[in-house]
Design a protein around this motif. Structure first.
Motif, PDB file in Angstrom:
ATOM      1  N   TRP A  51      -3.026   0.158  -3.813  1.00  0.00           N
ATOM      2  CA  TRP A  51      -2.462  -1.163  -3.732  1.00  0.00           C
ATOM      3  C   TRP A  51      -1.643  -1.542  -4.689  1.00  0.00           C
ATOM      4  CZ3 TRP A  51      -2.700  -3.286   0.912  1.00  0.00           C
ATOM      5  CH2 TRP A  51      -3.791  -2.763   1.944  1.00  0.00           C
TER       6      TRP A  51
ATOM      7  N   TYR B  73       0.725  -1.131  -0.136  1.00  0.00           N
ATOM      8  CA  TYR B  73      -0.012   0.068   0.274  1.00  0.00           C
ATOM      9  C   TYR B  73       0.942   1.163   0.161  1.00  0.00           C
ATOM     10  CZ  TYR B  73      -4.020   3.118   1.199  1.00  0.00           C
ATOM     11  OH  TYR B  73      -4.860   3.920   1.434  1.00  0.00           O
TER      12      TYR B  73
ATOM     13  N   GLU C 263      -5.927  -1.463   5.516  1.00  0.00           N
ATOM     14  CA  GLU C 263      -7.395  -1.574   4.791  1.00  0.00           C
ATOM     15  C   GLU C 263      -8.117  -0.602   5.554  1.00  0.00           C
ATOM     16  OE1 GLU C 263      -7.567  -5.569   2.323  1.00  0.00           O
ATOM     17  OE2 GLU C 263      -8.708  -5.506   4.165  1.00  0.00           O
TER      18      GLU C 263
ATOM     19  N   GLY D  62      -1.493   5.608  -1.261  1.00  0.00           N
ATOM     20  CA  GLY D  62      -3.112   5.278  -1.274  1.00  0.00           C
ATOM     21  C   GLY D  62      -3.488   4.324  -2.382  1.00  0.00           C
TER      22      GLY D  62
ATOM     23  N   GLY E 216      -3.907   9.230   1.084  1.00  0.00           N
ATOM     24  CA  GLY E 216      -3.091   8.606   0.414  1.00  0.00           C
ATOM     25  C   GLY E 216      -1.637   9.010   0.786  1.00  0.00           C
TER      26      GLY E 216
ATOM     27  N   GLU F 128      -7.555   2.996   5.279  1.00  0.00           N
ATOM     28  CA  GLU F 128      -8.128   3.550   3.936  1.00  0.00           C
ATOM     29  C   GLU F 128      -9.531   3.782   3.962  1.00  0.00           C
ATOM     30  OE1 GLU F 128      -7.963   0.581   0.632  1.00  0.00           O
ATOM     31  OE2 GLU F 128      -7.461   2.086  -0.703  1.00  0.00           O
ATOM     32  N   GLU F 129     -10.325   2.877   4.527  1.00  0.00           N
ATOM     33  CA  GLU F 129     -11.732   2.973   4.835  1.00  0.00           C
ATOM     34  C   GLU F 129     -12.027   4.108   5.562  1.00  0.00           C
ATOM     35  OE1 GLU F 129     -13.379  -0.984   5.294  1.00  0.00           O
ATOM     36  OE2 GLU F 129     -15.211   0.011   5.750  1.00  0.00           O
TER      37      GLU F 129
END
Ligand code: ADP
Length: 497
Positions: free
Chosen positions: A13, A8, A189, A11, A198, A192-193
């Motif tokens: 993958w 990652y 994850e 921002g 980023g 990110e959510e």
């Protein structure tokens, strides 16, 4: 179908630059492939550090209470997913489900603790020695920080580092342990959510020498926070010293429980079993030395051995399991080598001492709960960190002797004493040379709002968790405002005496 997980960075993958992947397998069932993960190298680390450098200004200028909102969201998401995350953790790391839940809970606690710091991060104000002058201190971020973490607390330790790093306004490049990359992916994850911009938190998975070392050596990384073995910690320290880069190290332990002759024996046994064999002995605070008063020794040994033999080994996902596997084959070999060392030096093996292979256990890395008696303080099984389910029982005659034996260690993480004598308890608290001391409780059980860490070779003077962690992840800036309108020289221009 095997799932592949990527790095990652900024921002996104992304696949590792070499395209190479590595396997992550369930230590309880070696034929169970958890996933394939990015085998990162220097180039991937450089990309991640670049992204973290680019994200730094915006993140460090975001008001800390707003940074905190991100952490609150992460804490809430972790809470919602706790059960699923715990199951995945047990599958990749082996610890029994209740302990995996505890690992996630520690991460949640750390989120909320550090989110609260977003509205504190207090500095100091103090009088000036001169008139019409104001003095204060504020915390400022360090810059890009590198986090290198071990596999035994695969979410709690990353959280213990990432949460304070982020609340202080740093950006992060995170290299999780190669044995537990899935927990790391899940944590990222969730960030990110939660909407973390980023580049603020980047993750590169892979092996220590290939992905960890370039992170330590990258001049753009302004602080390195490491938890792992003493050997690797030394390498990290040397590389950081070359660049005068600050670093914080959390390394080994050889933790002890003292059981005095007035102790509540049942309570002490509960603590010793939990601390000796919980997480299969793979905690930095595991109790691998039991110092038992000679008057209690025969009964203690007999009952401890019986309890150790009754522990049920198995897959940590099964309700019936007390003790899960150890992390990998290398661990089995290391633990067994110490069994042989103990026997060679004349310690008595009372129970365990070999790999468990009956039935399904043969498909995983299981080692029987192992107990040595007749151990002398200078034996290697009483000195070295074994990081497995091996407990050494030593006989002591007095509190003074017990404290001396506890302190006869190159490590200084955690210790505990079982006694009904308040004077003995206070003397132990005063004289035991470890970062953490427990009374009538086992040396496992750190709470996140208190400092965690140790003396001597356990660390390098830093503490994680608590408010103390902020001192690792921020710099102090001292501010002087002279509103006298004149040149005032400290130490020289004093008020008329
Ligand atoms: P353990 O024996 O508990 O696996 P290690 O110290 O080997 O402890 O690993 C802890 C972390 O340090 C892991 O993330 C690992 O990949 C990383 N690591 C190992 N070797 C190095 C190295 N030479 N430089 C930087 N990181 C490393």
């Amino acid at each position: 179908m095997t799932t592949s997980y990527r790095n990652y960075i900024d921002g996104h993958w992304v696949a590792p630059s070499s395209g190479a992947m590595f396997e992550n397998r369930n230590p309880a069932r070696h034929d169970d492939l958890v996933g394939l993960f990015a085998r990162s190298n220097r180039e991937d680390v450089e990309r991640a550090v670049d992204a973290a450098q680019r994200a730094f200004n915006a993140w460090s200028e975001t008001p800390a209470p707003q940074r905190a909102e991100m952490l609150f969201r992460v804490g809430n998401l972790l809470t919602e997913r706790k059960e699923a995350l715990a199951r995945e953790m047990t599958r990749e790391m082996g610890k029994v489900l209740s302990e995996a839940r505890g690992d996630i809970q520690e991460a949640i606690d750390m989120c909320f603790l550090m989110a609260g710091e977003g509205r504190r991060l207090f500095g100091e104000t103090t009088p000036s020695e001169l008139r019409n002058k104001f003095c204060m201190t504020v915390r400022v971020p360090v810059g890009v920080v590198g986090l290198i973490t071990p596999w035994n607390f695969s979410m709690a330790i990353p959280a213990r580092k990432a949460m304070p790093a982020l609340i202080c306004g740093n950006t992060v490049v995170f290299k999780p342990a190669e044995d537990t990359p899935l927990s790391a992916v899940r944590l990222v994850e969730i960030f990110e959510e939660a909407g973390l911009p980023g580049g603020v938190l980047n993750m590169v998975t892979g092996y220590g020498p290939e992905a960890g070392r370039p992170l330590v050596e990258h001049p753009g990384v302004r602080l390195l926070s490491f938890t792992g073995s003493t050997e690797t910690g030394r390498l990290v320290a040397l590389a950081c010293a070359e660049q005068t880069k600050p670093y914080s190290l959390e390394m080994g332990g050889k933790n002890a429980i003292i059981v005095l002759d007035d102790a509540d024996l049942e309570l002490a046994l509960d603590g010793a079993i939990w601390c000796g064999f919980g997480t299969s002995g793979q905690r930095c605070t595991a109790a691998s030395r039991l110092l038992v008063h000679q008057r209690l020794l025969p009964e203690f040994q007999e009952r401890f051995a019986a309890r150790a033999q009754a522990l049920r080994l198995g897959d940590g996902l099964l309700e019936t399991t007390d003790v899960g596997p150890v992390i990998n084959q290398e661990a089995i070999e290391k633990i067994h080598a110490y069994t042989e060392i103990g026997l060679r030096k004349g310690a008595k093996l009372v129970t365990g001492g070999k790999r468990a292979t009956q039935g399904d256990l043969a498909n995983g890395w299981f080692y029987l709960p192992t107990m040595f008696t007749g151990v002398k303080p200078d034996m290697r099984i009483a000195q070295d960190e074994i990081f497995g389910p091996t407990v050494a029982v030593l006989s002591v005659d007095s509190l003074d002797e017990a404290i001396a034996v506890v302190n006869d260690s190159s490590y200084g993480l955690s210790a505990s004493i079982y006694t009904a004598d308040v004077n003995a308890a206070f003397r132990a608290m005063q004289s035991i040379d470890t970062g953490i001391v427990y009374v009538n409780a086992p040396p496992i059980g750190a709470e996140v709002h208190l400092p965690f860490g140790g003396t001597k070779s356990t660390g390098n003077g830093h503490r994680e968790a608590g408010r103390a962690t902020l001192d690792t992840f921020s710099e102090w800036k001292t501010l002087y405002v002279d509103y006298s309108g004149a040149l005032q020289r400290a130490q020289i221009d004093r008020a008329q005496e």
